[in-house]
Design a protein around this motif. Structure first.
Motif, PDB file in Angstrom:
ATOM      1  N   TYR A   1       0.828  -1.210   0.000  1.00 30.68           N
ATOM      2  CA  TYR A   1       0.000   0.000   0.000  1.00 30.68           C
ATOM      3  C   TYR A   1       0.861   1.260   0.000  1.00 30.68           C
ATOM      4  O   TYR A   1       0.607   2.212  -0.750  1.00 30.68           O
ATOM      5  CB  TYR A   1      -0.924  -0.040   1.223  1.00 30.68           C
TER       6      TYR A   1
ATOM      7  N   MET B   1       0.958   4.256  -2.996  1.00 25.54           N
ATOM      8  CA  MET B   1       0.603   5.661  -2.792  1.00 25.54           C
ATOM      9  C   MET B   1       1.786   6.575  -3.057  1.00 25.54           C
ATOM     10  O   MET B   1       1.612   7.716  -3.517  1.00 25.54           O
ATOM     11  CB  MET B   1       0.080   5.868  -1.380  1.00 25.54           C
TER      12      MET B   1
ATOM     13  N   VAL C   1       1.749   7.217  -6.705  1.00 26.82           N
ATOM     14  CA  VAL C   1       0.688   8.152  -7.068  1.00 26.82           C
ATOM     15  C   VAL C   1       1.098   9.594  -6.766  1.00 26.82           C
ATOM     16  O   VAL C   1       0.976  10.487  -7.611  1.00 26.82           O
ATOM     17  CB  VAL C   1      -0.619   7.802  -6.328  1.00 26.82           C
TER      18      VAL C   1
ATOM     19  N   GLN D   1      -6.098  15.697  -7.282  1.00 26.25           N
ATOM     20  CA  GLN D   1      -5.581  15.536  -5.923  1.00 26.25           C
ATOM     21  C   GLN D   1      -6.617  15.968  -4.894  1.00 26.25           C
ATOM     22  O   GLN D   1      -6.804  15.305  -3.870  1.00 26.25           O
ATOM     23  CB  GLN D   1      -4.312  16.379  -5.751  1.00 26.25           C
TER      24      GLN D   1
ATOM     25  N   SER E   1     -10.998  11.076   0.938  1.00 26.52           N
ATOM     26  CA  SER E   1     -10.280  10.363   1.995  1.00 26.52           C
ATOM     27  C   SER E   1     -10.626  10.929   3.367  1.00 26.52           C
ATOM     28  O   SER E   1     -10.833  10.179   4.326  1.00 26.52           O
ATOM     29  CB  SER E   1      -8.769  10.452   1.760  1.00 26.52           C
TER      30      SER E   1
ATOM     31  N   LEU F   1      -9.043  -0.080  -2.944  1.00 21.88           N
ATOM     32  CA  LEU F   1      -7.943   0.701  -3.496  1.00 21.88           C
ATOM     33  C   LEU F   1      -7.461   0.097  -4.817  1.00 21.88           C
ATOM     34  O   LEU F   1      -7.202   0.835  -5.787  1.00 21.88           O
ATOM     35  CB  LEU F   1      -6.799   0.761  -2.487  1.00 21.88           C
TER      36      LEU F   1
ATOM     37  N   VAL G   1     -10.353   5.636  -5.596  1.00 18.53           N
ATOM     38  CA  VAL G   1      -9.013   5.639  -5.001  1.00 18.53           C
ATOM     39  C   VAL G   1      -9.041   6.293  -3.621  1.00 18.53           C
ATOM     40  O   VAL G   1      -8.457   5.784  -2.657  1.00 18.53           O
ATOM     41  CB  VAL G   1      -8.014   6.368  -5.922  1.00 18.53           C
TER      42      VAL G   1
ATOM     43  N   TRP H   1      -7.961   4.590  -0.184  1.00 18.71           N
ATOM     44  CA  TRP H   1      -6.873   5.206   0.584  1.00 18.71           C
ATOM     45  C   TRP H   1      -7.350   5.537   1.990  1.00 18.71           C
ATOM     46  O   TRP H   1      -6.642   5.312   2.976  1.00 18.71           O
ATOM     47  CB  TRP H   1      -6.397   6.454  -0.143  1.00 18.71           C
TER      48      TRP H   1
ATOM     49  N   ASN I   1       9.840   2.740  -0.278  1.00 20.11           N
ATOM     50  CA  ASN I   1       9.112   3.594  -1.214  1.00 20.11           C
ATOM     51  C   ASN I   1      10.047   4.285  -2.194  1.00 20.11           C
ATOM     52  O   ASN I   1       9.795   4.328  -3.395  1.00 20.11           O
ATOM     53  CB  ASN I   1       8.297   4.648  -0.457  1.00 20.11           C
TER      54      ASN I   1
ATOM     55  N   PRO J   1       0.669   0.470  -9.267  1.00 19.59           N
ATOM     56  CA  PRO J   1      -0.084   0.478  -8.005  1.00 19.59           C
ATOM     57  C   PRO J   1      -1.170  -0.593  -7.937  1.00 19.59           C
ATOM     58  O   PRO J   1      -1.425  -1.157  -6.860  1.00 19.59           O
ATOM     59  CB  PRO J   1      -0.691   1.890  -7.973  1.00 19.59           C
TER      60      PRO J   1
ATOM     61  N   THR K   1      -1.311  -3.298  -4.938  1.00 22.97           N
ATOM     62  CA  THR K   1      -2.446  -3.380  -4.010  1.00 22.97           C
ATOM     63  C   THR K   1      -3.227  -4.681  -4.192  1.00 22.97           C
ATOM     64  O   THR K   1      -3.822  -5.178  -3.232  1.00 22.97           O
ATOM     65  CB  THR K   1      -3.382  -2.175  -4.185  1.00 22.97           C
TER      66      THR K   1
END
Length: 482
Positions: free
Chosen positions: A263, A267, A270, A293, A300, A327, A350, A354, A395, A434, A438
């Motif tokens: 996860y 992100m 993204v 965004q 979220s 997700l 999404v 998230w 990441n 992604p 996920t």
């Protein structure tokens, strides 16, 4: 650091320690008061990471090669100091608790270092500029690590029951989203239009002073209201190497950590690629990324309320598994978006997924911490959470490899050399990678063993000679696929 640690009484036999069972349990810390601390810890580091290239490389003229070398050193120190700071926190014994002294020291130090970071004299150049950048970038990282190791460790301690944790975690993730909005939208406006210009540094310095003051007030306010339990300060201070060895031998550390990394990496892709996805894949001006965004962040934020209720009704594990699936579905939908409207529609999904991950992932990690405390009789949340931070550092590696792959498979090397089909390249980067991650996470979440919710009393240390409390002390229970 050594002086600060010594002042907290680490490793000194003469420290005054609240003995387990001799003090009344403190009143519960209001969830909102703990949660607001996330605003204070998030704004400074988001400004630093989001503006350092523009400030030092583009405006002050720092050589990109020097920047890269400093970032490598930064990453190495970050990997070392996180577990060390977490371990020192676990060993701290004061009348004010284990975590609060570190928070009260770290907040002003981070604020001061951030202000200095954005106050580099315009006359600096060459090695002088490199040294200024390196010293204050590394100090900001160190004090940010200090704050987050202790702030994160308070969640399982202040709220032993999962329902209470879900509320506190949902609120703090909401404050994190507020900090993200400020970092994405407000900071560029303040630095280049309100307090300065696009070619000057004054706006950054003034903004850093404001953000530093806000962070300091918020963190101190939160820390002074955090009522740590004296029962968590066991007599035996955990030792570093045996504790690290115990953690790396814990299979749930790896399974939960790697699943959560699916996860986290998704992100990170993204957040790093959304502007280029808008430019190349949707064929729109980059400024339209703000709308995409914005809708993801708003959904979220609103979804945290819903997911918190789902956790209360069905438990964190069930909600965690569902959030992973939602997700993954959102990334699949985003791949087929043909314009801003369809991309925003996919962004709703999404954002919902998230939000679910924000509301549940830390709760699953907290279960692992509870099970470790019940098994070993030591509350070492600081070291454990810092060790989990190892997966977060994947990441940067993953995003670098993903970006490199676009050159290998699609010919995208830069804006000057975008290749034959940069639109497909960034659909791959922002949607396919992604989705794969996920989807793997969703499958893994269904099949891995996850600790059951440990009763609060089972995770508390016992008085010498007392029989062990009921619950998973010797062999913590695990929850398998139903």
């Amino acid at each position: 650091m050594h002086g600060a640690a010594h002042g907290f009484g680490i490793g000194e036999e003469g420290d005054r320690v609240s003995q387990p069972g001799t003090a009344l349990a403190p009143a519960r810390t209001p969830a909102w008061r703990y949660a607001i601390g996330m605003l204070g810890t998030s704004i400074p580091i988001n400004m630093i990471k989001g503006s350092m290239i523009l400030f030092y490389v583009d405006i002050l003229g720092l050589d990109v090669r020097a920047y890269g070398v400093v970032m490598v050193i930064y990453a190495v120190i970050d990997a070392i100091d996180n577990p060390l700071l977490g371990h020192l926190s676990d060993r701290t014994r004061t009348r004010y608790g284990r975590r609060r002294p570190w928070l009260l020291v770290g907040a002003p130090m981070l604020a001061a270092c951030m202000i200095a970071f954005f106050s580099a004299p315009a006359s600096l150049e060459g090695i002088g500029l490199v040294l200024w950048f390196a010293v204050f970038a590394i100090l900001c990282e160190a004090f940010d690590s200090m704050l987050n190791a202790n702030y994160g460790a308070l969640l399982p301690e202040l709220y032993p029951r999962e329902r209470d944790r879900a509320v506190a975690n949902g609120l703090r993730q909401g404050f994190q989203l507020v900090a993200l909005v400020i970092s994405l939208a407000v900071t560029p406006l303040l630095t280049t239009s309100v307090f300065g210009t696009e070619d000057s540094t004054q706006g950054f310095r003034t903004t850093a002073i404001i953000y530093g003051a806000v962070a300091l007030v918020v963190i101190v306010f939160m820390a002074l209201g955090a009522r740590e339990s004296p029962r968590y300060s066991t007599r035996e201070r955990p030792r570093l190497l045996p504790s690290v060895w115990s953690i790396v031998r814990n299979p749930m550390f790896w399974t939960v950590g790697l699943t959560g990394a699916c996860y986290g990496i998704a992100m990170a892709l993204v957040l790093s690629g959304i502007q280029l996805y808008v430019r190349y894949s949707l064929g729109l001006p980059v400024e339209n990324a703000l709308y995409l965004q914005g809708i993801v962040i708003l959904v979220s934020a609103g979804g945290l309320v819903v997911w918190t209720r789902v956790v209360a009704r069905r438990g964190a594990l069930w909600a965690w598994r569902l959030a992973f699936a939602v997700l993954a579905a959102g990334f699949a939908a985003l791949f087929f978006a043909a314009g801003l409207v369809t991309a925003v529609a996919a962004g709703l999904l999404v954002g919902a997924g998230w939000s679910g991950m924000l509301a549940t992932n830390d709760l699953i990690v907290a279960r692992v911490l509870d099970a470790d405390a019940a098994r070993n009789g030591e509350h070492r949340e600081g070291l454990f959470l810092s060790a989990f931070g190892f997966f977060g550092r994947l990441n940067g590696i993953a995003t670098g490899l993903a970006l490199t792959s676009l050159g290998v498979f699609f010919g995208y090397n830069s804006g000057d050399d975008p290749g034959a089909d940069p639109g497909l390249a960034f659909r791959m980067y922002l949607c396919v990678y992604p989705f794969v991650l996920t989807a793997i996470g969703a499958v893994a979440a269904r099949v891995i063993s996850v600790p059951i919710e440990t009763p609060p009393e089972a995770a508390e240390p016992d008085e010498p000679g007392e029989p062990p409390p009921p619950g998973p002390v010797d062999e913590p229970g695990v929850e398998h696929r139903p």
